[in-house]
Design a protein around this motif. Sequence first.
Motif, PDB file in Angstrom:
ATOM      1  N   ASN A 226     -71.301  31.489 -78.359  1.00 29.83           N
ATOM      2  CA  ASN A 226     -70.941  30.445 -79.315  1.00 29.83           C
ATOM      3  C   ASN A 226     -69.525  29.945 -79.040  1.00 29.83           C
ATOM      4  O   ASN A 226     -68.693  30.666 -78.479  1.00 29.83           O
ATOM      5  CB  ASN A 226     -71.011  30.974 -80.745  1.00 29.83           C
ATOM      6  N   ALA A 227     -69.263  28.725 -79.454  1.00 29.78           N
ATOM      7  CA  ALA A 227     -67.934  28.147 -79.248  1.00 29.78           C
ATOM      8  C   ALA A 227     -67.590  27.222 -80.406  1.00 29.78           C
ATOM      9  O   ALA A 227     -68.468  26.645 -81.045  1.00 29.78           O
ATOM     10  CB  ALA A 227     -67.879  27.382 -77.934  1.00 29.78           C
ATOM     11  N   LYS A 228     -66.290  27.117 -80.670  1.00 33.74           N
ATOM     12  CA  LYS A 228     -65.781  26.198 -81.681  1.00 33.74           C
ATOM     13  C   LYS A 228     -64.881  25.165 -81.011  1.00 33.74           C
ATOM     14  O   LYS A 228     -64.162  25.478 -80.069  1.00 33.74           O
ATOM     15  CB  LYS A 228     -64.964  26.953 -82.739  1.00 33.74           C
ATOM     16  N   VAL A 229     -64.925  23.946 -81.534  1.00 36.46           N
ATOM     17  CA  VAL A 229     -64.027  22.902 -81.038  1.00 36.46           C
ATOM     18  C   VAL A 229     -62.667  23.055 -81.698  1.00 36.46           C
ATOM     19  O   VAL A 229     -62.560  23.108 -82.926  1.00 36.46           O
ATOM     20  CB  VAL A 229     -64.591  21.497 -81.341  1.00 36.46           C
ATOM     21  N   LEU A 230     -61.621  23.158 -80.888  1.00 34.19           N
ATOM     22  CA  LEU A 230     -60.261  23.249 -81.406  1.00 34.19           C
ATOM     23  C   LEU A 230     -59.615  21.878 -81.541  1.00 34.19           C
ATOM     24  O   LEU A 230     -58.910  21.606 -82.507  1.00 34.19           O
ATOM     25  CB  LEU A 230     -59.402  24.131 -80.503  1.00 34.19           C
ATOM     26  N   GLY A 231     -59.839  21.005 -80.573  1.00 40.06           N
ATOM     27  CA  GLY A 231     -59.253  19.674 -80.620  1.00 40.06           C
ATOM     28  C   GLY A 231     -59.848  18.773 -79.569  1.00 40.06           C
ATOM     29  O   GLY A 231     -60.297  19.234 -78.517  1.00 40.06           O
ATOM     30  N   VAL A 232     -59.868  17.463 -79.859  1.00 39.45           N
ATOM     31  CA  VAL A 232     -60.393  16.480 -78.909  1.00 39.45           C
ATOM     32  C   VAL A 232     -59.452  15.281 -78.832  1.00 39.45           C
ATOM     33  O   VAL A 232     -58.687  15.015 -79.756  1.00 39.45           O
ATOM     34  CB  VAL A 232     -61.805  15.974 -79.321  1.00 39.45           C
ATOM     35  N   SER A 233     -59.520  14.589 -77.725  1.00 41.89           N
ATOM     36  CA  SER A 233     -58.819  13.319 -77.564  1.00 41.89           C
ATOM     37  C   SER A 233     -59.806  12.294 -77.031  1.00 41.89           C
ATOM     38  O   SER A 233     -60.258  12.388 -75.886  1.00 41.89           O
ATOM     39  CB  SER A 233     -57.642  13.453 -76.592  1.00 41.89           C
ATOM     40  N   GLU A 234     -60.166  11.347 -77.893  1.00 41.97           N
ATOM     41  CA  GLU A 234     -61.098  10.296 -77.472  1.00 41.97           C
ATOM     42  C   GLU A 234     -60.510   9.456 -76.346  1.00 41.97           C
ATOM     43  O   GLU A 234     -61.201   9.089 -75.398  1.00 41.97           O
ATOM     44  CB  GLU A 234     -61.429   9.397 -78.660  1.00 41.97           C
TER      45      GLU A 234
ATOM     46  N   ALA B  27     -73.945  18.811 -83.216  1.00 37.69           N
ATOM     47  CA  ALA B  27     -74.062  19.763 -84.321  1.00 37.69           C
ATOM     48  C   ALA B  27     -73.733  21.181 -83.882  1.00 37.69           C
ATOM     49  O   ALA B  27     -73.109  21.937 -84.621  1.00 37.69           O
ATOM     50  CB  ALA B  27     -75.466  19.701 -84.916  1.00 37.69           C
ATOM     51  N   THR B  28     -74.162  21.563 -82.674  1.00 39.82           N
ATOM     52  CA  THR B  28     -73.953  22.932 -82.206  1.00 39.82           C
ATOM     53  C   THR B  28     -73.511  22.936 -80.752  1.00 39.82           C
ATOM     54  O   THR B  28     -73.788  22.001 -79.991  1.00 39.82           O
ATOM     55  CB  THR B  28     -75.238  23.778 -82.327  1.00 39.82           C
ATOM     56  N   LEU B  29     -72.828  24.013 -80.373  1.00 35.63           N
ATOM     57  CA  LEU B  29     -72.408  24.217 -78.988  1.00 35.63           C
ATOM     58  C   LEU B  29     -72.801  25.622 -78.552  1.00 35.63           C
ATOM     59  O   LEU B  29     -72.570  26.595 -79.282  1.00 35.63           O
ATOM     60  CB  LEU B  29     -70.894  24.083 -78.839  1.00 35.63           C
ATOM     61  N   LYS B  30     -73.395  25.738 -77.366  1.00 35.30           N
ATOM     62  CA  LYS B  30     -73.654  27.022 -76.727  1.00 35.30           C
ATOM     63  C   LYS B  30     -73.077  26.945 -75.315  1.00 35.30           C
ATOM     64  O   LYS B  30     -73.236  25.925 -74.624  1.00 35.30           O
ATOM     65  CB  LYS B  30     -75.148  27.312 -76.656  1.00 35.30           C
ATOM     66  N   VAL B  31     -72.412  28.004 -74.894  1.00 33.25           N
ATOM     67  CA  VAL B  31     -71.762  28.002 -73.584  1.00 33.25           C
ATOM     68  C   VAL B  31     -72.373  29.098 -72.720  1.00 33.25           C
ATOM     69  O   VAL B  31     -72.447  30.262 -73.124  1.00 33.25           O
ATOM     70  CB  VAL B  31     -70.245  28.222 -73.737  1.00 33.25           C
ATOM     71  N   HIS B  32     -72.808  28.695 -71.512  1.00 31.76           N
ATOM     72  CA  HIS B  32     -73.428  29.629 -70.575  1.00 31.76           C
ATOM     73  C   HIS B  32     -72.410  30.030 -69.513  1.00 31.76           C
ATOM     74  O   HIS B  32     -71.799  29.178 -68.862  1.00 31.76           O
ATOM     75  CB  HIS B  32     -74.652  28.982 -69.922  1.00 31.76           C
ATOM     76  N   LEU B  33     -72.243  31.350 -69.345  1.00 29.68           N
ATOM     77  CA  LEU B  33     -71.276  31.897 -68.406  1.00 29.68           C
ATOM     78  C   LEU B  33     -71.972  32.399 -67.147  1.00 29.68           C
ATOM     79  O   LEU B  33     -73.142  32.797 -67.178  1.00 29.68           O
ATOM     80  CB  LEU B  33     -70.520  33.060 -69.047  1.00 29.68           C
ATOM     81  N   SER B  34     -71.248  32.395 -66.045  1.00 31.32           N
ATOM     82  CA  SER B  34     -71.791  32.882 -64.781  1.00 31.32           C
ATOM     83  C   SER B  34     -72.219  34.341 -64.904  1.00 31.32           C
ATOM     84  O   SER B  34     -71.460  35.190 -65.382  1.00 31.32           O
ATOM     85  CB  SER B  34     -70.737  32.746 -63.677  1.00 31.32           C
TER      86      SER B  34
ATOM     87  N   ILE C 115     -62.214  23.885 -76.356  1.00 27.09           N
ATOM     88  CA  ILE C 115     -63.073  24.700 -77.211  1.00 27.09           C
ATOM     89  C   ILE C 115     -62.712  26.166 -77.023  1.00 27.09           C
ATOM     90  O   ILE C 115     -62.082  26.542 -76.029  1.00 27.09           O
ATOM     91  CB  ILE C 115     -64.572  24.463 -76.921  1.00 27.09           C
ATOM     92  N   ASP C 116     -63.117  26.987 -77.977  1.00 24.67           N
ATOM     93  CA  ASP C 116     -62.747  28.404 -78.001  1.00 24.67           C
ATOM     94  C   ASP C 116     -64.016  29.255 -78.000  1.00 24.67           C
ATOM     95  O   ASP C 116     -64.845  29.155 -78.909  1.00 24.67           O
ATOM     96  CB  ASP C 116     -61.921  28.667 -79.273  1.00 24.67           C
ATOM     97  N   LEU C 117     -64.171  30.088 -76.981  1.00 22.31           N
ATOM     98  CA  LEU C 117     -65.333  30.963 -76.882  1.00 22.31           C
ATOM     99  C   LEU C 117     -65.150  32.214 -77.735  1.00 22.31           C
ATOM    100  O   LEU C 117     -64.036  32.694 -77.920  1.00 22.31           O
ATOM    101  CB  LEU C 117     -65.556  31.395 -75.428  1.00 22.31           C
ATOM    102  N   GLU C 118     -66.272  32.726 -78.241  1.00 22.86           N
ATOM    103  CA  GLU C 118     -66.216  34.023 -78.907  1.00 22.86           C
ATOM    104  C   GLU C 118     -65.832  35.101 -77.896  1.00 22.86           C
ATOM    105  O   GLU C 118     -66.241  35.050 -76.734  1.00 22.86           O
ATOM    106  CB  GLU C 118     -67.571  34.364 -79.519  1.00 22.86           C
ATOM    107  N   GLY C 119     -65.073  36.093 -78.321  1.00 16.83           N
ATOM    108  CA  GLY C 119     -64.710  37.196 -77.443  1.00 16.83           C
ATOM    109  C   GLY C 119     -63.492  36.891 -76.592  1.00 16.83           C
ATOM    110  O   GLY C 119     -62.838  35.867 -76.738  1.00 16.83           O
ATOM    111  N   ASP C 120     -63.203  37.800 -75.650  1.00 16.56           N
ATOM    112  CA  ASP C 120     -62.067  37.611 -74.753  1.00 16.56           C
ATOM    113  C   ASP C 120     -62.313  38.392 -73.470  1.00 16.56           C
ATOM    114  O   ASP C 120     -63.406  38.892 -73.224  1.00 16.56           O
ATOM    115  CB  ASP C 120     -60.762  38.029 -75.425  1.00 16.56           C
ATOM    116  N   GLY C 121     -61.268  38.453 -72.629  1.00 12.30           N
ATOM    117  CA  GLY C 121     -61.396  39.150 -71.353  1.00 12.30           C
ATOM    118  C   GLY C 121     -62.103  38.344 -70.281  1.00 12.30           C
ATOM    119  O   GLY C 121     -62.718  38.900 -69.363  1.00 12.30           O
TER     120      GLY C 121
END
Length: 535
Positions: free
Chosen positions: A125-133, A111-118, A140-146
């Motif tokens: 937050n992150a969104k799934v862009l595409g998957v291959s079973e 239902a949800t994804l959270k990504v922890h960075l070093s 997945i695409d993280l909020e922000g950039d840099g």
Amino acid sequence: MKVTKMFAAGVATLALIASACGSSGGDEKSDDKSTSTAADKSEGDKSSGAVSTIGDVESAVVQIVATGSFVEPDGSLAVSQTFEGSSRGTGFIIDPSGIVVTNNHVVTGNATLKVHLSGEDKPVNAKVLGVSECSDLAVIDLEGDGYPYLEWSNEAPKVGLEVRAAGFPLGDPEYTLTSGIISKAEAAGDTNWASVEHVVEHDANIQPGNSGGPLVDAETGKVVAVNYAGGDVGGTGTSQFFAIASDLAQPLVEQLKEGDVDSLGINGQAVYDSELGIAGIWVSGVDTNSPAGELGIQGGDLIERIEGLSMGSDGTLADYCDVLKSRNADDKLSVQVLRFDEQLRLTGEFNGDELEPSESLATEVVAQTGALQSGMIYPNYVRVSDNSGVISVEVPGEWSDVDGSPHQFDDGTQWANVMASPSVAGYEQQWDMPGVMVTAASAADVGGDLNSVLDAYAEGAMGACTDGGREVYDDTLYQGFIQYLGNCGGTGASAVYIVASPAGGSFVALVQVQMVTDADILALDKVIATFMVNL
């Protein structure tokens, strides 16, 4: 139930039996996961530069916390449990805009994804862009950039190359780096949850929670492969570790930035239950925004056939993926599903017709033997078994007189048997008493071809009833013949006799159902959908 000793290297998840996923049981909150494309981020501004040393790899490796619920078998496919909570896997950033590569089994169905960075206290937050079973990859695409990022290695993996496995094993939030070498450059890639053309085998230790993490060149820090599996594959007591080679992963990742590839939207695995004699693709979770979600596939479903082809009989996803790879994403695909909690077999089409119960045998009974008098529909059903536990079947609650004693022959041979009826004695002595009898024995004990066995089984009834015809019987679990009989004993009652075997013919099941009213005909459908033999 047969399960493999290989784990899907990763998510310490609540779910997959053979996939390693360790649940935290947590209740972290986040915005709902959604699927979108990100063409504007796919190329990214790479002016920040990629990680260039092994010591800096950590800065581009992330821990993914996925929250959702999954349904898993509990010792048998016929019994399942639902798990809800958080699971953890690994991923790595490949672009400063926040594009992350991980495994499909880490993210699909959550239902949800959270990504922890070093070095960061708060998750992103992150969104799934595409998957291959089939390739067990996801983007997945993280909020922000840099963001700092890793580069792919363009060198073909070579045996002996020193590598490091980076990630977060066992759901531990502390980054881990293990060392090893590539021990095989092209290993077989078929598992019970993926079907990859070939993979890299290495000896850098990975554990559940490492799924989706990078296997990097020990000198350059470039990504050689994506970790996805490990365990005691050969049953020798020695662990082996596997990763999806960069030459396969790179072009697929580019496609996944734009959407799913070779996917129907399930998080599942090939299973075989030797006790029930059933094989298929067990669905642990479903992405709502997918062909499977739109069709109504649910966690706990077993996909038995796609396009008429049996699934999972070899314990891998190979057949499933061969079908997907030979079709376009929006092609219609026929599917047959066994839904244990409702005791239904359903048919439908991905990208097409909705799921509906398979064609009713009740309709065929009426066509072959005529309509029966009206009766009150049975409000509930109960599962009954023979005394040895070999046979089980669901019957109307009103058929409460149950006899599970075996058939005893003069030579001492016994056949498992169960009868259920409002009155077993009445069922045995008269035609106008509804009821069911299911018998099972090894093929060696029964002897003869199934048609001949049915001749002998229904011989007495043939003289007392009107012959309604004989047809081939196939409910996908068992195949054989069915005999329809009408106006039995001049009472107007109908009966069916079935003799069938599973694929391979190891045993023979014999089913007899007597029907007095149209409610009994509906009960026949339930009997056919639920009788199981564990022999």
